[in-house]
Design a protein around this motif. Structure first.
Motif, mmCIF file in Angstrom:
data_model
loop_
_atom_site.group_PDB
_atom_site.id
_atom_site.type_symbol
_atom_site.label_atom_id
_atom_site.label_comp_id
_atom_site.label_asym_id
_atom_site.label_seq_id
_atom_site.Cartn_x
_atom_site.Cartn_y
_atom_site.Cartn_z
ATOM 1 N N GLY A 14 0.845 -1.188 0.000
ATOM 2 C CA GLY A 14 0.000 0.000 0.000
ATOM 3 C C GLY A 14 0.879 1.235 0.000
ATOM 4 O O GLY A 14 1.990 1.222 0.531
ATOM 5 N N LEU A 15 0.399 2.299 -0.635
ATOM 6 C CA LEU A 15 1.194 3.525 -0.760
ATOM 7 C C LEU A 15 0.469 4.681 -0.095
ATOM 8 O O LEU A 15 -0.756 4.802 -0.187
ATOM 9 C CB LEU A 15 1.444 3.847 -2.233
ATOM 10 N N GLY A 16 1.231 5.545 0.566
ATOM 11 C CA GLY A 16 0.677 6.732 1.193
ATOM 12 C C GLY A 16 1.713 7.832 1.286
ATOM 13 O O GLY A 16 2.870 7.657 0.892
ATOM 14 N N LEU A 17 1.298 8.982 1.801
ATOM 15 C CA LEU A 17 2.172 10.143 1.963
ATOM 16 C C LEU A 17 2.617 10.263 3.412
ATOM 17 O O LEU A 17 2.040 9.662 4.322
ATOM 18 C CB LEU A 17 1.432 11.417 1.551
ATOM 19 N N ASN A 18 3.647 11.051 3.607
ATOM 20 C CA ASN A 18 4.140 11.293 4.963
ATOM 21 C C ASN A 18 3.307 12.309 5.728
ATOM 22 O O ASN A 18 3.477 12.481 6.930
ATOM 23 C CB ASN A 18 5.597 11.769 4.913
ATOM 24 N N SER A 19 2.439 13.021 5.006
ATOM 25 C CA SER A 19 1.539 13.968 5.652
ATOM 26 C C SER A 19 0.302 14.108 4.793
ATOM 27 O O SER A 19 0.264 13.644 3.655
ATOM 28 C CB SER A 19 2.216 15.333 5.861
ATOM 29 N N GLU A 20 -0.728 14.738 5.302
ATOM 30 C CA GLU A 20 -2.005 14.819 4.609
ATOM 31 C C GLU A 20 -1.859 15.503 3.253
ATOM 32 O O GLU A 20 -1.135 16.497 3.109
ATOM 33 C CB GLU A 20 -3.006 15.588 5.471
ATOM 34 N N GLY A 21 -2.536 14.973 2.238
ATOM 35 C CA GLY A 21 -2.462 15.572 0.915
ATOM 36 C C GLY A 21 -3.161 14.741 -0.133
ATOM 37 O O GLY A 21 -3.835 13.753 0.170
ATOM 38 N N LEU A 22 -3.017 15.146 -1.384
ATOM 39 C CA LEU A 22 -3.613 14.466 -2.527
ATOM 40 C C LEU A 22 -2.515 13.982 -3.457
ATOM 41 O O LEU A 22 -1.485 14.642 -3.621
ATOM 42 C CB LEU A 22 -4.537 15.407 -3.304
ATOM 43 N N PHE A 23 -2.742 12.852 -4.102
ATOM 44 C CA PHE A 23 -1.840 12.408 -5.164
ATOM 45 C C PHE A 23 -2.617 11.512 -6.113
ATOM 46 O O PHE A 23 -3.686 10.981 -5.771
ATOM 47 C CB PHE A 23 -0.600 11.715 -4.618
ATOM 48 N N ASP A 24 -2.101 11.369 -7.340
ATOM 49 C CA ASP A 24 -2.716 10.523 -8.359
ATOM 50 C C ASP A 24 -1.885 9.263 -8.568
ATOM 51 O O ASP A 24 -0.645 9.321 -8.538
ATOM 52 C CB ASP A 24 -2.812 11.255 -9.703
ATOM 53 N N VAL A 25 -2.551 8.146 -8.806
ATOM 54 C CA VAL A 25 -1.885 6.920 -9.218
ATOM 55 C C VAL A 25 -2.539 6.469 -10.519
ATOM 56 O O VAL A 25 -3.716 6.752 -10.770
ATOM 57 C CB VAL A 25 -1.972 5.822 -8.150
ATOM 58 N N ALA A 26 -1.792 5.763 -11.367
ATOM 59 C CA ALA A 26 -2.338 5.401 -12.673
ATOM 60 C C ALA A 26 -1.633 4.186 -13.258
ATOM 61 O O ALA A 26 -0.508 3.843 -12.869
ATOM 62 C CB ALA A 26 -2.230 6.582 -13.643
ATOM 63 N N ILE A 27 -2.333 3.575 -14.199
ATOM 64 C CA ILE A 27 -1.753 2.580 -15.096
ATOM 65 C C ILE A 27 -1.956 3.104 -16.514
ATOM 66 O O ILE A 27 -2.818 3.967 -16.742
ATOM 67 C CB ILE A 27 -2.399 1.194 -14.906
ATOM 68 N N ARG A 28 -1.196 2.597 -17.473
ATOM 69 C CA ARG A 28 -1.258 3.184 -18.810
ATOM 70 C C ARG A 28 -1.108 2.130 -19.897
ATOM 71 O O ARG A 28 -0.577 1.037 -19.678
ATOM 72 C CB ARG A 28 -0.155 4.238 -18.993
ATOM 73 N N TRP A 29 -1.608 2.507 -21.086
ATOM 74 C CA TRP A 29 -1.416 1.712 -22.303
ATOM 75 C C TRP A 29 -0.959 2.648 -23.411
ATOM 76 O O TRP A 29 -1.497 3.750 -23.565
ATOM 77 C CB TRP A 29 -2.720 1.040 -22.738
ATOM 78 N N GLU A 30 0.016 2.212 -24.187
ATOM 79 C CA GLU A 30 0.437 2.975 -25.352
ATOM 80 C C GLU A 30 -0.570 2.779 -26.478
ATOM 81 O O GLU A 30 -1.357 1.824 -26.481
ATOM 82 C CB GLU A 30 1.830 2.538 -25.799
ATOM 83 N N SER A 31 -0.528 3.680 -27.448
ATOM 84 C CA SER A 31 -1.468 3.599 -28.568
ATOM 85 C C SER A 31 -1.399 2.237 -29.261
ATOM 86 O O SER A 31 -2.431 1.667 -29.635
ATOM 87 C CB SER A 31 -1.166 4.718 -29.571
ATOM 88 N N ALA A 32 -0.205 1.695 -29.410
ATOM 89 C CA ALA A 32 -0.057 0.407 -30.101
ATOM 90 C C ALA A 32 -0.768 -0.723 -29.367
ATOM 91 O O ALA A 32 -1.101 -1.752 -29.976
ATOM 92 C CB ALA A 32 1.426 0.082 -30.258
ATOM 93 N N ASP A 33 -1.005 -0.551 -28.066
ATOM 94 C CA ASP A 33 -1.681 -1.595 -27.285
ATOM 95 C C ASP A 33 -3.194 -1.540 -27.425
ATOM 96 O O ASP A 33 -3.891 -2.435 -26.916
ATOM 97 C CB ASP A 33 -1.327 -1.440 -25.793
ATOM 98 N N LEU A 34 -3.726 -0.508 -28.094
ATOM 99 C CA LEU A 34 -5.170 -0.276 -28.088
ATOM 100 C C LEU A 34 -5.854 -0.641 -29.399
ATOM 101 O O LEU A 34 -7.067 -0.437 -29.538
ATOM 102 C CB LEU A 34 -5.445 1.200 -27.782
ATOM 103 N N ALA A 35 -5.111 -1.183 -30.358
ATOM 104 C CA ALA A 35 -5.678 -1.442 -31.683
ATOM 105 C C ALA A 35 -6.926 -2.314 -31.627
ATOM 106 O O ALA A 35 -7.864 -2.132 -32.415
ATOM 107 C CB ALA A 35 -4.619 -2.081 -32.587
ATOM 108 N N ASP A 36 -6.968 -3.257 -30.704
ATOM 109 C CA ASP A 36 -8.116 -4.174 -30.618
ATOM 110 C C ASP A 36 -9.337 -3.522 -29.973
ATOM 111 O O ASP A 36 -10.399 -4.160 -29.899
ATOM 112 C CB ASP A 36 -7.743 -5.418 -29.813
ATOM 113 N N TYR A 37 -9.201 -2.267 -29.523
ATOM 114 C CA TYR A 37 -10.295 -1.633 -28.790
ATOM 115 C C TYR A 37 -10.857 -0.422 -29.543
ATOM 116 O O TYR A 37 -11.452 0.465 -28.937
ATOM 117 C CB TYR A 37 -9.834 -1.243 -27.392
#
Length: 485
Positions: A63-86
């Motif tokens: 699990g991931l967190g900050l050392n003090s109160e705040g906001l952050f973003d987490v993400a996963i990604r796909w390159e354009s070449a990975d999306l041809a079937d969609y």
């Protein structure tokens, strides 16, 4: 210095307590020897599919967190070449695993040509849970397979000792750079760069978009119809003041004319002006209202003098025939001061970048007038008609003007309403020596600049041509035009 806009509610608001502190000092990792189960339907792929990278055997292992109160973003990604079937598929749900209970949570989708050019496309508030899966559904977002796709969530962190962003404990780095992305407000980082293992437990549900399936080949279709002397069933003569023109057919499942705005036709981008035919910029039509937008924090006009010291602005016109431009209307919304000259200019843009000057006209700032309507907009008459044979940029070089001083010294060009530019990126500003689409700053507009063609230009001279462009599946289609009063 990054430009910020006063009219964007959700943009550029992440201000972190850790600004200027190295990432490794800002985040904390927790390991869990009793991982949670993956959802039972994680592998179902009948009418749709869950896309993600996490290890189903070790959900919640880290699990991931900050050392003090705040906001952050987490993400996963796909390159354009990975999306041809969609192609033709859409995202309708996102789910994540939450560790410790966050203070807030929002699912997000970004797309763009690359990491540096991502645009936030979807943001949906999520419920908050502790050590559990959370899923959110929304109106489908159709995937642009020509751009990278990023899916994740904004984490509201209670502070030190809390680890709300659920991860697996996979240390194989098989999906490094795709499943372990984090943004603390200063840009995206990869966790492995800080010796933090694991993948974020995030996934997106994709399914064929309504009205089609992911296996169909879609094509861009443009239809044009000449409404001159057109007569509908019942001997109803076409009157542009009273009738709209619609098209429907098999490509639209014979949608009722007047119901789906995607199939309303618009007048072609040529309209009559007292001095000749006038070209309309981008998606602008005769009824579009003008807006005088400013950058936030008293930054000054988006197009004109501002605190970012823009040296010019312009609108790209994409054309498929030659023109002779005799004049142009520049809808100036505000002008103050007298010193300095403005060089109204047409540049070549036929190779997709700003090239040679094709024609210009220098006018003192003191002689430029503002208007609250297009009809009375400031008109620039070129000394000789400017011959354009391909795409061109028309705008103003304002490098000779003094520094922006609100209501004392300024020049501001009006543009279309926000989010009406069709994400075409045709409106540019000159930052130093670089022309930059304002779409990079989430400003999706067209500039209120209207070239006027010479009387002997050889253009269509016909403002009864109506046009529409849409996507249709490969195959034969039947269609009809309709008048809607």
């Amino acid at each position: 210095m990054k430009k910020k806009l006063q009219f964007i509610v959700f943009g550029f608001v992440a201000v972190f307590l850790f600004a200027g502190v190295g990432m490794a000092q800002d985040i904390q990792l927790q390991t869990n020897e009793n991982p949670a189960p993956a959802p039972a339907e994680a592998n179902e792929k009948e009418d749709g599919e869950w896309l993600g990278y996490y290890d189903q055997e070790t959900v919640g292992g880290n699990g991931l967190g900050l050392n003090s109160e705040g906001l952050f973003d987490v993400a996963i990604r796909w390159e354009s070449a990975d999306l041809a079937d969609y192609d033709g598929w859409e995202i309708t749900k996102i789910r994540v695993y939450m560790g410790d209970e966050p203070t807030s949570a929002s699912a997000k989708i970004w797309q763009g040509p690359d990491e540096a050019s991502l645009d936030l496309k979807v943001e949906e508030e999520m419920t908050i849970e502790e050590e559990d899966w959370v899923e959110v559904s929304f109106d489908g977002y159709e995937i642009d397979i020509d751009h990278e796709l990023w899916v994740g969530w904004e984490v509201g962190d209670p502070g030190e000792g809390f680890f709300p962003a659920g991860m697996d404990s996979d240390d194989s780095e098989e999906h490094d750079g795709y499943a372990n992305l984090v943004n603390l407000g200063e840009g995206w980082d990869v966790l492995s760069d800080y010796d933090i293992p694991g993948n974020f437990v995030v996934e997106a549900y994709v399914e064929p978009a309504d009205g089609g399936n992911g296996d169909e080949d879609m094509h861009t279709v443009t239809l044009n119809v000449d409404m001159t002397d057109a007569v509908a069933v019942g001997d109803v003569a076409f009157d542009p003041d009273n009738h709209d023109v619609w098209v429907t057919g098999t490509f639209a499942d014979w949608a009722e004319p007047g119901e789906n705005p995607d199939f309303q036709m618009e007048p072609a981008n040529v309209a009559k002006d007292a001095n000749g035919e006038m070209l309309y910029p981008g998606n602008w039509d005769e009824d579009t209202e003008g807006v005088l937008g400013h950058w936030a924090e008293d930054g000054g006009p988006i197009f004109g003098t501002n605190t970012y010291n823009d040296a010019g602005y312009g609108q790209i016109f994409e054309i498929d025939e030659e023109y002779h431009i005799d004049a142009a209307k520049f809808w100036i919304g505000s002008v103050a001061g007298e010193a300095g000259d403005v060089v109204f200019t047409i540049w070549d843009y036929s190779d997709g970048s700003v090239g040679d000057v094709l024609g210009d006209k220098t006018i003192p700032l003191a002689d430029i007038s503002a208007s609250d309507n297009l009809e009375d907009a400031f008109t620039v008459q070129f000394d000789e008609p400017v011959h354009v044979v391909g795409d061109f940029l028309i705008g103003a070089d304002i490098s000779d003007l003094n520094a922006y001083d609100p209501d004392v010294y300024e020049l501001a060009n009006i543009h279309s309403d926000f989010d009406t530019g069709g994400e075409a990126g045709l409106a540019l500003v000159l930052e130093g020596t670089n022309w930059v689409p304002v779409l990079n700053y989430d400003v999706d507009v067209d500039l209120a600049i209207f070239p006027i063609l010479a009387d002997d230009n050889g253009g269509t001279g016909d403002d009864d041509i109506y046009t529409i462009t849409f996507e249709a599946a490969e195959g034969e289609h039947e269609y009809k035009y309709f008048l809607v009063e």
